[in-house]
Design a protein around this motif. Sequence first.
Motif, PDB file in Angstrom:
ATOM      1  N   THR A  71       0.844  -1.192   0.000  1.00  0.00           N
ATOM      2  CA  THR A  71       0.000   0.000   0.000  1.00  0.00           C
ATOM      3  C   THR A  71       0.878   1.240   0.000  1.00  0.00           C
ATOM      4  N   GLN A  72       0.304   2.344  -0.456  1.00  0.00           N
ATOM      5  CA  GLN A  72       1.001   3.615  -0.319  1.00  0.00           C
ATOM      6  C   GLN A  72       0.303   4.490   0.715  1.00  0.00           C
ATOM      7  N   ASP A  73      -0.669   3.910   1.420  1.00  0.00           N
ATOM      8  CA  ASP A  73      -1.466   4.615   2.412  1.00  0.00           C
ATOM      9  C   ASP A  73      -0.825   4.457   3.793  1.00  0.00           C
ATOM     10  N   TYR A  74      -0.273   5.539   4.313  1.00  0.00           N
ATOM     11  CA  TYR A  74       0.407   5.499   5.612  1.00  0.00           C
ATOM     12  C   TYR A  74      -0.551   5.115   6.740  1.00  0.00           C
ATOM     13  N   GLY A  75      -1.774   5.617   6.676  1.00  0.00           N
ATOM     14  CA  GLY A  75      -2.750   5.291   7.703  1.00  0.00           C
ATOM     15  C   GLY A  75      -3.063   3.804   7.728  1.00  0.00           C
ATOM     16  N   LEU A  76      -3.296   3.228   6.560  1.00  0.00           N
ATOM     17  CA  LEU A  76      -3.547   1.793   6.476  1.00  0.00           C
ATOM     18  C   LEU A  76      -2.337   1.010   6.970  1.00  0.00           C
ATOM     19  N   ALA A  77      -1.153   1.450   6.601  1.00  0.00           N
ATOM     20  CA  ALA A  77       0.071   0.779   7.059  1.00  0.00           C
ATOM     21  C   ALA A  77       0.141   0.782   8.585  1.00  0.00           C
ATOM     22  N   SER A  78      -0.206   1.914   9.195  1.00  0.00           N
ATOM     23  CA  SER A  78      -0.124   2.002  10.655  1.00  0.00           C
ATOM     24  C   SER A  78      -1.128   1.077  11.335  1.00  0.00           C
ATOM     25  N   LEU A  79      -2.263   0.824  10.699  1.00  0.00           N
ATOM     26  CA  LEU A  79      -3.255  -0.094  11.253  1.00  0.00           C
ATOM     27  C   LEU A  79      -2.859  -1.560  11.048  1.00  0.00           C
ATOM     28  N   ALA A  80      -2.109  -1.824  10.007  1.00  0.00           N
ATOM     29  CA  ALA A  80      -1.721  -3.201   9.692  1.00  0.00           C
ATOM     30  C   ALA A  80      -0.532  -3.688  10.511  1.00  0.00           C
ATOM     31  N   LEU A  81       0.388  -2.807  10.841  1.00  0.00           N
ATOM     32  CA  LEU A  81       1.600  -3.220  11.561  1.00  0.00           C
ATOM     33  C   LEU A  81       1.316  -4.005  12.846  1.00  0.00           C
ATOM     34  N   PRO A  82       0.362  -3.589  13.680  1.00  0.00           N
ATOM     35  CA  PRO A  82       0.108  -4.355  14.910  1.00  0.00           C
ATOM     36  C   PRO A  82      -0.417  -5.774  14.657  1.00  0.00           C
ATOM     37  N   LYS A  83      -0.871  -6.044  13.443  1.00  0.00           N
ATOM     38  CA  LYS A  83      -1.379  -7.372  13.113  1.00  0.00           C
ATOM     39  C   LYS A  83      -0.256  -8.319  12.670  1.00  0.00           C
ATOM     40  N   LYS A  84       0.987  -7.903  12.878  1.00  0.00           N
ATOM     41  CA  LYS A  84       2.173  -8.698  12.524  1.00  0.00           C
ATOM     42  C   LYS A  84       2.232  -8.989  11.018  1.00  0.00           C
ATOM     43  N   VAL A  85       1.979  -7.926  10.260  1.00  0.00           N
ATOM     44  CA  VAL A  85       1.988  -7.961   8.802  1.00  0.00           C
ATOM     45  C   VAL A  85       3.198  -7.181   8.324  1.00  0.00           C
ATOM     46  N   ARG A  86       3.870  -7.658   7.306  1.00  0.00           N
ATOM     47  CA  ARG A  86       4.931  -6.870   6.664  1.00  0.00           C
ATOM     48  C   ARG A  86       4.235  -5.930   5.686  1.00  0.00           C
ATOM     49  N   VAL A  87       4.560  -4.652   5.754  1.00  0.00           N
ATOM     50  CA  VAL A  87       3.874  -3.654   4.932  1.00  0.00           C
ATOM     51  C   VAL A  87       4.899  -2.953   4.052  1.00  0.00           C
ATOM     52  N   LEU A  88       4.668  -3.021   2.733  1.00  0.00           N
ATOM     53  CA  LEU A  88       5.602  -2.471   1.759  1.00  0.00           C
ATOM     54  C   LEU A  88       4.972  -1.334   0.979  1.00  0.00           C
ATOM     55  N   HIS A  89       5.786  -0.334   0.692  1.00  0.00           N
ATOM     56  CA  HIS A  89       5.420   0.750  -0.213  1.00  0.00           C
ATOM     57  C   HIS A  89       5.905   0.339  -1.604  1.00  0.00           C
ATOM     58  N   HIS A  90       5.225   0.794  -2.633  1.00  0.00           N
ATOM     59  CA  HIS A  90       5.577   0.363  -3.994  1.00  0.00           C
ATOM     60  C   HIS A  90       6.956   0.843  -4.456  1.00  0.00           C
ATOM     61  N   THR A  91       7.571   1.764  -3.726  1.00  0.00           N
ATOM     62  CA  THR A  91       8.914   2.218  -4.103  1.00  0.00           C
ATOM     63  C   THR A  91      10.008   1.306  -3.568  1.00  0.00           C
ATOM     64  N   GLY A  92       9.609   0.281  -2.807  1.00  0.00           N
ATOM     65  CA  GLY A  92      10.598  -0.646  -2.270  1.00  0.00           C
ATOM     66  C   GLY A  92      11.027  -0.319  -0.859  1.00  0.00           C
ATOM     67  N   LYS A  93      10.240   0.510  -0.188  1.00  0.00           N
ATOM     68  CA  LYS A  93      10.505   0.806   1.214  1.00  0.00           C
ATOM     69  C   LYS A  93       9.518   0.012   2.063  1.00  0.00           C
ATOM     70  N   GLU A  94       9.958  -0.325   3.271  1.00  0.00           N
ATOM     71  CA  GLU A  94       9.079  -1.054   4.178  1.00  0.00           C
ATOM     72  C   GLU A  94       8.630  -0.128   5.301  1.00  0.00           C
ATOM     73  N   TYR A  95       7.344  -0.176   5.602  1.00  0.00           N
ATOM     74  CA  TYR A  95       6.819   0.544   6.752  1.00  0.00           C
ATOM     75  C   TYR A  95       7.168  -0.265   7.993  1.00  0.00           C
ATOM     76  N   THR A  96       7.659   0.414   9.020  1.00  0.00           N
ATOM     77  CA  THR A  96       8.029  -0.249  10.269  1.00  0.00           C
ATOM     78  C   THR A  96       7.592   0.628  11.431  1.00  0.00           C
ATOM     79  N   TYR A  97       7.671   0.078  12.634  1.00  0.00           N
ATOM     80  CA  TYR A  97       7.393   0.891  13.814  1.00  0.00           C
ATOM     81  C   TYR A  97       8.404   2.027  13.935  1.00  0.00           C
ATOM     82  N   ALA A  98       9.589   1.856  13.373  1.00  0.00           N
ATOM     83  CA  ALA A  98      10.634   2.878  13.462  1.00  0.00           C
ATOM     84  C   ALA A  98      10.348   4.084  12.567  1.00  0.00           C
TER      85      ALA A  98
END
Length: 148
Positions: free
Chosen positions: A72-99
């Motif tokens: 996804t490119q949606d930061y809000g959706l990424a923030s909701l998915a992270l607690p579900k122990k999901v790896r979340v990727l942006h289409h540019t090749g970056k990974e969303y993390t708690y950091a």
Amino acid sequence: MRIIIDGDACPVKQEIYQVALETKTPVILVSSYDHVSDKHPEQVEVVYVDRGADSADYKIIGIIQAHDILVTQDYGLASLALPKKVRVLHHTGKEYTYANIDQLLEQRHHSAKLRRSGQRTKGPSKLTIEQKEIFKALLTKIIAKGVS
């Protein structure tokens, strides 16, 4: 492990389909009825949702499971998915993390404030071939390692 795609504006669908086919990884594409298409590989399950700002997001949060990969490119959706122990990727090749998610959400909030005050903000740049290859390499690596 499955790949879930926030599909309406995803510019790396073909790259995802290619990696999924090579690795035999199931794919679920979530898209609005505004983007109905029959041009999906047979290993891709398509889930259509009503049009609406967050319809796809709600559906995705409802179906993702631990160890899935969300694109996804949606930061809000990424923030909701992270607690579900999901790896979340942006289409540019970056990974969303708690950091990095808090900083990304803060940037989004700041840009929204600027737009509400009448200022223009720069939109995303066109995705390059190099970024697509970086994304594809990251997705392949995560699948090969298994999602932790």
